[in-house]
Design an enzyme around this catalytic site. Structure first.
Site, PDB file in Angstrom:
ATOM      1  N   THR A 182       0.854  -1.190   0.000  1.00  0.00           N
ATOM      2  CA  THR A 182       0.000   0.000   0.000  1.00  0.00           C
ATOM      3  C   THR A 182       0.891   1.241   0.000  1.00  0.00           C
ATOM      4  O   THR A 182       2.060   1.172   0.373  1.00  0.00           O
ATOM      5  CB  THR A 182      -0.879   0.054   1.257  1.00  0.00           C
ATOM      6  OG1 THR A 182      -0.002   0.146   2.381  1.00  0.00           O
ATOM      7  CG2 THR A 182      -1.758  -1.169   1.379  1.00  0.00           C
ATOM      8  N   GLU A 325      -5.710  -3.836  -1.049  1.00  0.00           N
ATOM      9  CA  GLU A 325      -6.119  -4.999  -0.250  1.00  0.00           C
ATOM     10  C   GLU A 325      -7.267  -5.783  -0.889  1.00  0.00           C
ATOM     11  O   GLU A 325      -7.600  -6.879  -0.455  1.00  0.00           O
ATOM     12  CB  GLU A 325      -6.596  -4.532   1.142  1.00  0.00           C
ATOM     13  CG  GLU A 325      -5.513  -4.010   2.054  1.00  0.00           C
ATOM     14  CD  GLU A 325      -5.208  -2.523   1.848  1.00  0.00           C
ATOM     15  OE1 GLU A 325      -5.504  -1.986   0.752  1.00  0.00           O
ATOM     16  OE2 GLU A 325      -4.666  -1.903   2.769  1.00  0.00           O
ATOM     17  N   LYS A 437     -15.848  16.251  11.998  1.00  0.00           N
ATOM     18  CA  LYS A 437     -16.820  16.029  13.072  1.00  0.00           C
ATOM     19  C   LYS A 437     -17.265  17.379  13.610  1.00  0.00           C
ATOM     20  O   LYS A 437     -16.518  18.055  14.294  1.00  0.00           O
ATOM     21  CB  LYS A 437     -16.196  15.196  14.181  1.00  0.00           C
ATOM     22  CG  LYS A 437     -15.871  13.787  13.698  1.00  0.00           C
ATOM     23  CD  LYS A 437     -14.766  13.132  14.485  1.00  0.00           C
ATOM     24  CE  LYS A 437     -14.166  11.981  13.702  1.00  0.00           C
ATOM     25  NZ  LYS A 437     -12.910  12.308  13.005  1.00  0.00           N
TER      26      LYS A 437
END
Ligand code: ADP
Length: 539
Positions: A182, A325, A437
């Site tokens: 990755t 993945e 958030k």
């Protein structure tokens, strides 16, 4: 009662020999600085078998790792098959990794040989002394650059000319066929190992009509690199189906891509959004009517981009989602017939802007962060997307970080936040790390970016959360204006008003020259957050 079918192993040599036997007349085209090389599958297969012989002569161990540092080309395709078909493990090195990451992954994988395009010699040359396990560096002449000065260097064509073709055979379908690391933004890259079985099943998956529908009649241009995320399985799928393959080599300029599509009558061309953004102005005055699909993923496909293709060439972009993945194809954005009826083009474009339906044989779920509690598919509930299936990794290679990414009940935690519609469409909202958030609610930075990039004066935009005393975090839009255009904060905010919820409106807009990118060209929110670490929002 048991089934009475043979337990026939699913292995890469089968993909190879199918092409060799059934499609020897089909071609593999590679664009080189000197012109386009055309090889028949028959010639390619012979060269690939001889490359298998080279691996024996060089003394690469039976399960040894053989790395490639190459552009998309017929030579790379030779490596793609000769290495796993002789039982070794193909390790594609991502050219875009940072130097220290490259050194780490070569040593971590214990690569024994590196196949290298000469044009990339200067990039990897300085690192070669640090490659501890590499015994040979086999240089492919792709027309440019200098051969690194290293005693381990050999010439690809010379060793191939001396080699004998070998028989390909692998009996154990669970044996490793390939690996890739990755390109994560933090920490060392993590290794993903693909088996013969997972490769074959993923290949079959890409052949299914509602995934990529690769067929013999296709002429495939994988712009997406063979060195990252397995060229989305197109190299294997093309060979399995007997498609014509067109490799762009090192020249990924928009003009070259558009020219290849036009002159080679490409039917399927796959690349990340930045590629198709670049190619867009090149569509003018060209005949690209051969195209039937433009698969695109790696990051969100802006609705405006897909619609621009629909307007110009009558073909919207086909969104796909996946990860290193996940081999990588995990979902594609075809529109179900039941959703087509009675919908406007604009509504259909909204469906295409989603990441689509999960591929056959792959399962998906969304869960409350940090739990395994499944959330409903109601188009509202947001949670971490998790997937499992026969071509989804279950661990990283020799890496103690595996437990962070895989659940105890066998699912991959993707690190993506998604909602799933009642019809089963996955819509990525954000990366778990990038979601903003605000006052206990989540704001999707990706949705905001998509809306901002819909503004005609905007070239690129990235939205990050900035600490806020009252709301915890609030969005800051970092915007790149197109050359020759002008845009003010007020103009942008009034454009967004009505397009997104009021409380989503960015608290500020910063105009920047360029959105920083990761090694593989994705927006690097981490770099942006670092840049604006001390920034205080206007009150
Ligand atoms: P890396 O090597 O950086 O991990 P990957 O190609 O594996 O690179 O990156 C996978 C990630 O890319 C996904 O988890 C997701 O966040 C993002 N991604 C891939 N396809 C899409 C898409 N169609 N829309 C939005 N994000 C995507």
């Amino acid at each position: 009662m048991q089934g009475l079918m043979q337990d026939y192993p699913l292995t890469v040599p089968h993909i190879f020999s199918r092409a060799e036997k059934l499609f020897p007349e089909k071609t593999v085209v590679t664009a080189l600085p000197s012109g386009r090389e055309r090889l028949t599958y028959g010639e390619w297969a012979d060269r690939t078998r001889r490359l298998g012989g080279v691996l024996d002569t060089l003394g690469i161990t039976e399960t040894g790792r053989a790395a490639t540092f190459m552009w998309n080309s017929a030579r790379h395709l030779e490596c793609y098959f000769a290495i796993p078909c002789t039982g070794r493990v193909l390790h594609t090195l991502n050219l875009r990794l940072f130097p220290e990451q490259l050194v780490y992954i070569v040593n971590h994988a214990e690569d024994e040989v590196v196949f290298l395009d000469r044009s990339l010699g200067a990039l990897i040359g300085p690192l070669l002394p640090q490659f501890e396990t590499v015994k040979h560096i086999v240089v492919v002449d792709d027309g440019k650059g200098d051969v690194p000065d290293d005693p381990r260097v050999l010439d690809y064509e010379e060793v191939l000319a001396e080699a004998k073709p070998v028989e390909f055979r692998v009996d154990d379908e669970n044996r490793a066929a390939a690996m890739a690391y990755t390109s994560g933004t933090t920490g060392n890259p993590k290794g993903v190992v693909y088996s013969h079985r997972s490769t074959v099943l993923h290949t079959i998956g890409t052949l299914t009509a509602d995934v990529l529908g690769v067929s013999e009649a296709d002429t495939i241009l994988p712009v997406v690199p063979m060195f990252h995320a397995n060229a989305w399985g197109l190299a294997h799928a093309g060979v399995m189906a007997g498609s014509t393959l067109v490799f762009p080599g090192a020249d990924l300029t928009p003009k070259h891509i558009a020219t290849l599509i036009e002159e080679e009558h490409v039917t399927l061309a796959a690349g990340v959004p930045t590629i198709w953004m670049g190619v867009l102005p090149e569509l003018e005055g060209r005949d690209l009517s051969s195209l039937r699909a433009i698969p695109c993923g790696g990051s969100a496909v802006p609705k405006a981009l897909s619609e621009a293709y629909r307007a110009k060439i009558g073909l919207p972009i086909l969104q796909a989602w996946g990860m290193t993945e996940t081999s990588p194809i995990a979902s594609t954005g075809h529109i179900k017939t039941s959703l087509r009826a009675g919908r406007s083009e604009d509504d259909l474009a909204d469906i295409r802007a989603m990441q689509g339906l999960i591929a056959p044989l792959v399962d998906c779920r969304i869960v409350e962060s940090g739990t395994v509690d499944e959330l409903p598919w109601d188009g509202e509930a947001q949670g971490e997307l998790q997937v499992r299936g026969p071509w989804i990794a279950k661990a990283y290679y020799n890496d103690e970080r595996s437990p962070e990414s895989f659940t105890d009940d066998g699912w991959l935690k993707t690190g993506d936040v998604a909602v799933i519609s009642p019809e089963g469409y996955i819509r990525l909202v954000d990366r778990t790390k990038d979601v903003i958030k605000s006052g206990g609610e989540w704001i999707s930075s990706v949705d905001l970016e998509n809306e901002i990039m819909g503004h005609p004066a905007v070239a690129e935009a990235a939205v990050i959360g900035i600490r806020h005393e009252k709301w915890q975090e609030r969005p800051l839009a970092c915007v790149v204006v197109k050359p020759g255009e002008s845009l003010t904060k007020e103009e942008l905010l009034s454009y967004l008003d009505g397009r997104v919820a009021k409380w989503w409106l960015p608290d500020d807009v910063q105009f920047i020259d360029e959105v920083p990118k990761t090694s593989v060209g994705k927006f690097s929110k981490k770099d942006l957050r670092d840049r604006f670490a001390d920034y205080v929002l206007p009150t």
